[in-house]
Scaffold this active site. Structure first.
Site, PDB file in Angstrom:
ATOM      1  N   CYS A   2       0.871  -1.227   0.027  1.00  0.00           N
ATOM      2  CA  CYS A   2      -0.042   0.081  -0.063  1.00  0.00           C
ATOM      3  C   CYS A   2       0.716   1.145  -0.306  1.00  0.00           C
ATOM      4  CB  CYS A   2      -0.959  -0.023   1.177  1.00  0.00           C
ATOM      5  SG  CYS A   2      -1.688  -1.483   1.483  1.00  0.00           S
ATOM      6  N   ARG A  27       5.751  -0.100  -6.062  1.00  0.00           N
ATOM      7  CA  ARG A  27       5.712  -1.034  -5.190  1.00  0.00           C
ATOM      8  C   ARG A  27       4.629  -2.232  -5.052  1.00  0.00           C
ATOM      9  NH1 ARG A  27       6.984   2.045  -0.221  1.00  0.00           N
ATOM     10  NH2 ARG A  27       5.360   0.893   0.933  1.00  0.00           N
ATOM     11  N   TRP A  75      -2.977  -2.754  -1.712  1.00  0.00           N
ATOM     12  CA  TRP A  75      -2.483  -4.129  -1.892  1.00  0.00           C
ATOM     13  C   TRP A  75      -3.391  -5.030  -0.689  1.00  0.00           C
ATOM     14  CZ3 TRP A  75       0.773  -6.195  -5.349  1.00  0.00           C
ATOM     15  CH2 TRP A  75       1.076  -7.724  -5.167  1.00  0.00           C
ATOM     16  N   ASN A 100      -2.212   2.191   5.813  1.00  0.00           N
ATOM     17  CA  ASN A 100      -1.159   0.957   5.395  1.00  0.00           C
ATOM     18  C   ASN A 100      -1.100   0.261   6.662  1.00  0.00           C
ATOM     19  OD1 ASN A 100      -0.915   2.264   2.997  1.00  0.00           O
ATOM     20  ND2 ASN A 100       1.455   2.887   3.343  1.00  0.00           N
ATOM     21  N   GLY A 101      -0.925  -1.132   6.518  1.00  0.00           N
ATOM     22  CA  GLY A 101      -0.526  -1.777   7.632  1.00  0.00           C
ATOM     23  C   GLY A 101      -1.662  -2.895   7.997  1.00  0.00           C
ATOM     24  N   GLU A 484      26.454 -18.393  -2.473  1.00  0.00           N
ATOM     25  CA  GLU A 484      26.166 -17.289  -2.590  1.00  0.00           C
ATOM     26  C   GLU A 484      27.548 -16.392  -2.758  1.00  0.00           C
ATOM     27  OE1 GLU A 484      23.972 -15.719  -4.261  1.00  0.00           O
ATOM     28  OE2 GLU A 484      24.062 -13.347  -3.919  1.00  0.00           O
ATOM     29  N   LYS A 488      28.963 -14.310  -6.378  1.00  0.00           N
ATOM     30  CA  LYS A 488      29.150 -13.106  -6.368  1.00  0.00           C
ATOM     31  C   LYS A 488      30.709 -12.912  -6.895  1.00  0.00           C
ATOM     32  CE  LYS A 488      26.249 -11.525  -6.136  1.00  0.00           C
ATOM     33  NZ  LYS A 488      24.950 -12.315  -6.056  1.00  0.00           N
ATOM     34  N   GLU A 491      30.671 -13.934 -10.555  1.00  0.00           N
ATOM     35  CA  GLU A 491      30.024 -13.100 -11.539  1.00  0.00           C
ATOM     36  C   GLU A 491      30.808 -11.927 -11.904  1.00  0.00           C
ATOM     37  OE1 GLU A 491      25.352 -13.149 -10.533  1.00  0.00           O
ATOM     38  OE2 GLU A 491      26.198 -12.688  -9.051  1.00  0.00           O
ATOM     39  N   HIS A 507      36.236 -35.436   0.051  1.00  0.00           N
ATOM     40  CA  HIS A 507      35.779 -36.063  -0.746  1.00  0.00           C
ATOM     41  C   HIS A 507      36.087 -35.597  -2.154  1.00  0.00           C
ATOM     42  CE1 HIS A 507      33.467 -38.322   2.193  1.00  0.00           C
ATOM     43  NE2 HIS A 507      33.093 -37.403   2.793  1.00  0.00           N
ATOM     44  N   LYS A 606      20.530  -8.713 -16.193  1.00  0.00           N
ATOM     45  CA  LYS A 606      20.055  -8.527 -14.806  1.00  0.00           C
ATOM     46  C   LYS A 606      18.672  -9.411 -14.582  1.00  0.00           C
ATOM     47  CE  LYS A 606      19.291  -6.758 -10.954  1.00  0.00           C
ATOM     48  NZ  LYS A 606      20.087  -7.410  -9.830  1.00  0.00           N
TER      49      LYS A 606
HETATM   50  C1  G6P Z   1      20.091 -13.418 -13.295  1.00  0.00           C
HETATM   51  C2  G6P Z   1      20.724 -12.234 -12.423  1.00  0.00           C
HETATM   52  C3  G6P Z   1      20.877 -12.932 -11.022  1.00  0.00           C
HETATM   53  C4  G6P Z   1      19.519 -13.558 -10.445  1.00  0.00           C
HETATM   54  C5  G6P Z   1      18.851 -14.459 -11.286  1.00  0.00           C
HETATM   55  C6  G6P Z   1      17.497 -14.760 -10.954  1.00  0.00           C
HETATM   56  O1  G6P Z   1      21.001 -14.491 -13.207  1.00  0.00           O
HETATM   57  O2  G6P Z   1      21.924 -11.823 -12.849  1.00  0.00           O
HETATM   58  O3  G6P Z   1      21.105 -11.761 -10.186  1.00  0.00           O
HETATM   59  O4  G6P Z   1      19.684 -14.118  -9.163  1.00  0.00           O
HETATM   60  O5  G6P Z   1      18.719 -13.948 -12.584  1.00  0.00           O
HETATM   61  O6  G6P Z   1      16.722 -13.671 -11.165  1.00  0.00           O
HETATM   62  P1  G6P Z   1      15.329 -13.205 -10.395  1.00  0.00           P
HETATM   63  O7  G6P Z   1      15.179 -11.951 -11.069  1.00  0.00           O
HETATM   64  O8  G6P Z   1      14.338 -14.291 -10.680  1.00  0.00           O
HETATM   65  O9  G6P Z   1      15.706 -13.277  -8.762  1.00  0.00           O
END
Ligand code: G6P
Length: 611
Positions: A2, A27, A75, A100-101, A484, A488, A491, A507, A606
């Site tokens: 909202c 949003r 929402w 909101n809330g 993760e 990073k 990437e 292993h 992205k």
């Molecule tokens: C692409 C982006 C990642 C993301 C992935 C999933 O590979 O570069 O940063 O984690 O897609 O995207 P999503 O929008 O579904 O989280």
């Protein structure tokens, strides 16, 4: 989620309200409305399901002109997204409220107010507020005083705005668990749930604090704190750097987004926590009913979002005792899946448009799942539109291709899901929810402390600049955090990075370890620490270089080939969120040293909207 906009001015405020709502569209919402005190001395409203543009068209067809008004994007949480449930809500033709809330004791208040003769025209929790205030005004005629008295009876979370035909020179606001900001103009003032909504009319803002009540007039703003004492709140001048599409003082969007995490985590929590529990309705009006039936969870996602899902599996099984499976969407969508009875399908996605995740959701609908929940950062995305329930992460636009703040807000949302499922199904151990809610409230501060590691992590990055391979290790819920961290690094620095559960070292990957291969480890002070320490000995015995992000109390110290970086202490359940921060910083600074295109790494996109 909202959104609220309000205005009191000498000029006509209708267009300001609509422009404000448009700025909050990102949003996500399902209906919109506004109420204006007109030149004829009446309160009038327009409400529409769907886009703000529909509301705008309705106002153009049947204009509303006035100097005082409130507006809202809704929402749905209580009651379906219909016009009669859209805000503003009225009590008679005298009072209008936007909210909101979630008001938790709305059913009880609704019964009391019905007993007093009030007629309800919506299924919303909000409508009780406006009638309660109307009733209070019978004995407390001043709007601000009546609002102070009325909110004392509300349990839950609210950010709300009120106008009255009887005092049409003022706009009232109250904040508890849902943010509000006053925009200061010259001879006119404004209110919104997010300063973005008011950027077209002012650059000076006053943020309300928890428990504040504000009376906003054209030329004066009065604020009372939770104790009823009159207070001044600081006026903040907006600086360009705060805008999402602007890097501000930061060299890259990625670094800016890493540093935004305390703020966006706070935003993701806002309006979703009660005193000692999670507000289950934050997942949507049918959430409580659906969650009560859930006996299994299937999570599907890609990339970073998949790692968030892997952390959630540990949480759902350990804390809520609910069996959970996690799978990358590109696999899930093409294999024959056996669905356990009463399984909730959960998709996680920053963009909500990832082709594989979307296809997996569409397949899931044919497979007999109990229902679907999307945890997503984009309210108007396909994933959100096509899921039964949604929880929006409030990370704001993420520009850097390597996901950072989207990941931590996904984790926070998944912790809210864990606690909600555990709460509804009564599977949480006593006291766990209250403790974690308390710790979640402290999380933004803790994340700020982790960001203070910036300089030491930057120095540590030098150890990686000339390396070609790295290993990331973790145990338990820290294993996906290590995954993760490795993702990073690969990437954005193009260094080959692999993650392993530390227990798997022997292993295979141990064969790779030598002095040229840094081994990064995350080591919170938990019951797996001693086991992890043994794994690290195995690395040291082969001449491997260890970089250990360890709890201050983990009893680990620097030595030859061992670099220990102290991480602020945090409750174990939330450690995956905190330990992510130094790993993000590490990959960032390694990439900077290597001179790569940090925000737009080669070959990556992205939003992956194709298979
Ligand atoms: C692409 C982006 C990642 C993301 C992935 C999933 O590979 O570069 O940063 O984690 O897609 O995207 P999503 O929008 O579904 O989280």
């Amino acid at each position: 989620m909202c959104g609220i906009v309000g205005a009191v001015a000498e000029r006509n405020i209708t267009t300001i309200l609509i422009e404000g709502l448009k700025r909050l569209e990102y949003r996500g919402y399902d209906s919109a409305g506004l109420a204006v005190y007109t030149q004829q001395g009446n309160l009038e409203r327009r409400r529409r399901i769907g886009k703000v543009s529909e509301l705008e068209a309705a106002v153009a067809a049947d204009p509303l002109v006035g100097q005082l008004g409130i507006a809202h994007t809704r929402w749905a949480t209580h009651g379906a997204p219909t016009e009669h449930n859209a805000h503003p809500h009225f009590s008679g033709q005298e009072l209008a409220v936007v909210h909101n809330g979630i008001i938790e004791n709305h059913e009880e208040l609704r019964e009391q107010l019905k007993g007093l003769g009030y007629l309800f025209s919506s299924e919303t929790d909000t409508e009780v507020i406006v009638h309660l205030l109307h009733h209070t005004l019978k004995t407390v005629p001043d709007l601000a005083d009546a609002l102070k008295a009325a909110v004392k009876q509300l349990h839950g979370a609210y950010g709300l705005a009120v106008i009255s035909v009887h005092q049409p020179d003022r706009l009232l606001a109250a904040r508890s668990g849902s943010p509000l900001v006053i925009g200061l103009g010259h001879g006119e003032n404004f209110l919104a749930s997010d300063q973005l909504a008011l950027r077209q009319v002012t650059d000076r803002f006053m943020y309300l604090e928890e428990g504040d009540i504000a009376e906003i007039r054209r030329d004066q703003v009065s604020i009372w704190d939770v104790t009823g004492a009159k207070v001044q709140r600081e006026t903040v001048q907006y600086h360009e750097g705060a805008e999402a599409a602007d890097k501000g003082e930061y060299r890259h969007f990625m670094l800016k987004e890493i540093h935004e995490q305390p703020t966006v985590v706070q935003r993701t929590l806002e309006g979703r926590l009660g005193k000692d529990h999670v507000l289950v309705q934050a997942f949507g009006p049918q959430a409580a009913d659906l969650f009560a039936k859930v006996r299994n969870v299937q999570i599907v996602a890609c990339g970073t979002s998949y790692h968030a899902g892997m952390v959630a599996r540990y949480w759902l099984e350990e804390l809520a005792g609910i069996p959970c499976q996690v799978e990358v969407a590109s696999e899930f969508r093409y294999r024959k899946v056996v669905v356990q009875p009463d399984t909730l399908f959960v998709s996680i996605s920053q963009s909500g448009e990832t082709a594989d995740t979307l296809a997996a959701l569409r397949n899931a609908k044919q497979l007999g799942f109990l229902g679907s929940l999307a945890i997503c950062n984009v309210g108007i995305s396909s994933l959100v539109r096509e899921s039964d329930l949604t929880l929006l992460t409030q990370a704001g636009p993420e520009i850097g291709v390597a996901s950072t703040k989207a990941f931590t807000t996904q984790l926070v949302s998944l912790m809210l899901l864990t606690l909600s499922l555990g709460q509804v199904r009564s599977t949480l151990a006593a006291g766990v929810e209250a403790e974690l809610v308390e710790e979640l409230r402290r999380l933004p501060t803790r994340l700020g402390e982790a960001l203070a590691m910036d300089a030491v992590v930057e120095k540590t990055a030098e150890l990686f600049a000339d390396k070609h391979h790295t290993l990331f290790l973790g145990r338990g819920a820290q294993f996906p955090v290590a995954m993760e961290g490795a993702l990073k690094l690969k990437e954005i620095s193009y260094i080959h990075a692999e993650a392993y559960p530390a227990g798997e070292l022997k292993h295979g990957p141990l064969a790779l370890v030598d002095s040229d291969m840094p081994v990064v480890t995350v080591a919170p002070n938990n019951e797996l620490l001693e086991k992890l320490k043994s794994n690290l000995q195995e690395v040291r015995a082969r001449g491997g270089q260890l970089i250990v992000f360890a709890d201050q109390a983990a009893g680990m110290s620097n030595g030859e080939g061992t670099h220990v970086i102290a991480v602020p202490h945090i409750i174990d359940a939330l450690a995956p969120i905190l330990y992510t921060i130094p790993l993000q910083l590490l990959s960032y600074y390694v990439a900077v040293l290597k001179g790569t295109d940090v925000d737009q790494p080669r070959n990556l996109a992205k939003s992956v909207t194709v298979e």
